[in-house]
Design a protein around this motif. Structure first.
Motif, PDB file in Angstrom:
ATOM      1  N   GLN A  10      -3.387   1.334   4.599  1.00 52.52           N
ATOM      2  CA  GLN A  10      -2.216   2.170   4.828  1.00 52.52           C
ATOM      3  C   GLN A  10      -2.085   2.439   6.317  1.00 52.52           C
ATOM      4  O   GLN A  10      -3.066   2.681   7.004  1.00 52.52           O
ATOM      5  CB  GLN A  10      -2.368   3.496   4.080  1.00 52.52           C
ATOM      6  N   ASN A 133       2.550   4.578   5.681  1.00 49.45           N
ATOM      7  CA  ASN A 133       3.223   3.478   4.983  1.00 49.45           C
ATOM      8  C   ASN A 133       2.281   2.951   3.913  1.00 49.45           C
ATOM      9  O   ASN A 133       1.338   2.221   4.203  1.00 49.45           O
ATOM     10  CB  ASN A 133       3.592   2.367   5.967  1.00 49.45           C
ATOM     11  N   GLN A 135       3.011   0.909   1.656  1.00 50.35           N
ATOM     12  CA  GLN A 135       3.420  -0.451   1.320  1.00 50.35           C
ATOM     13  C   GLN A 135       3.568  -0.644  -0.197  1.00 50.35           C
ATOM     14  O   GLN A 135       3.297  -1.707  -0.738  1.00 50.35           O
ATOM     15  CB  GLN A 135       2.458  -1.461   1.934  1.00 50.35           C
ATOM     16  N   LEU A 155       7.654  -5.646  -2.902  1.00 49.26           N
ATOM     17  CA  LEU A 155       7.310  -4.225  -2.976  1.00 49.26           C
ATOM     18  C   LEU A 155       7.012  -3.812  -4.418  1.00 49.26           C
ATOM     19  O   LEU A 155       6.063  -3.057  -4.680  1.00 49.26           O
ATOM     20  CB  LEU A 155       8.449  -3.373  -2.405  1.00 49.26           C
ATOM     21  N   ASN A 158       3.561  -5.224  -5.107  1.00 48.13           N
ATOM     22  CA  ASN A 158       2.497  -4.395  -4.534  1.00 48.13           C
ATOM     23  C   ASN A 158       2.194  -3.203  -5.437  1.00 48.13           C
ATOM     24  O   ASN A 158       1.028  -2.852  -5.669  1.00 48.13           O
ATOM     25  CB  ASN A 158       2.905  -3.887  -3.151  1.00 48.13           C
TER      26      ASN A 158
END
Length: 254
Positions: A10, A133, A135, A155, A158
């Motif tokens: 992160q 972030n 992600q 995204l 993830n």
């Protein structure tokens, strides 16, 4: 099992512009309030609420809540709410359903494009802007609604990768692009790029229920091809990472 940070750490995040502009913030707040009122008074929103309040859909939400009283909302990839109408409509929808349903808890928001003006406006609207972030790799360790309309496939992938276990998937609902449409696209065009960037999206289809939202011509750009995705897995099922195109599943020994 992958943890929340697997693959990419992160990253601490702050807006690229640090300028505080009171006039810009005031104009953005006016735009947001107008957008919220416009959406709230639309036939689209009324019909959408009717769908959310059907026995079928409410049952899915209540199953995720279990014994909890609140379901946190996490918004990823909202885009620039200052520059574009679609992100303002999407954010307005998230704010409105939180106001409507007392079981929707706090709203956390992240997009790396957010400016200081947008961050301040979001917080004034009752949202919390994340300072890292993630992600998309938030683990659903408690009931969580992921609000991700029109995000990139990677995204979604993830997010699913970070939650690739039955106990996590069973605690989340996702509002975003239709996974069925991804599957149809891959089947029709044999697109290896989509397969590579959406392995978990394609793999989770057999364990998900997709409910297509109601779309009107007026708000087509903001909400087209968006769906609710609910996941229902046997708690004893162990999802494996190998052969994700066919998804290899086994059951843990009791």
């Amino acid at each position: 099992m992958a943890d929340r940070k697997e693959g990419i750490e992160q990253q601490p995040w702050t807006p690229t512009d640090l300028e505080i502009d009171v006039e810009r913030e005031s104009k953005l707040m006016q735009k947001m309030h107008m957008c919220i009122r416009k959406l709230e008074n639309s036939d689209f929103y009324t019909t959408f609420l009717d769908q959310m309040e059907t026995v079928e859909v409410l049952t899915y939400f209540l199953r995720i809540l279990g014994s909890e009283t609140k379901m946190q909302m996490v918004i990823y990839g909202i885009g620039s709410v200052e520059s574009y109408d679609c992100p303002r409509l999407q954010l307005s929808f998230a704010i409105l359903i939180k106001r409507k349903f007392d079981w929707i808890g706090d709203i956390e928001v992240f997009d790396p494009v957010l400016s200081t003006t947008e961050t301040n406006a979001l917080e004034a609207l009752g949202c919390t802007v994340l300072k890292v972030n993630e992600q998309g790799r938030r683990q659903a360790v408690k009931p969580t609604m992921f609000f991700m309309p029109h995000c990139e496939a990677v995204l979604y992938d993830n997010l699913l990768h970070a939650n690739w276990r039955s106990e996590n998937l069973n605690q989340m609902v996702l509002f975003g692009n239709s996974f069925e449409k991804y599957e149809q696209y891959v089947s029709e065009f044999k697109n290896s790029v989509i397969v590579d960037s959406a392995r978990f999206v394609l793999g989770v289809r057999r364990f998900s229920v997709e409910i297509v939202d109601v779309v009107s011509d007026e708000f087509f750009r903001a909400f087209h091809d968006s769906s609710w995705h609910f996941f229902k897995l046997d708690p004893q099922m162990e999802l494996e990472f190998e052969n994700l195109k066919t998804i290899n599943c086994s059951t843990k020994e009791m």
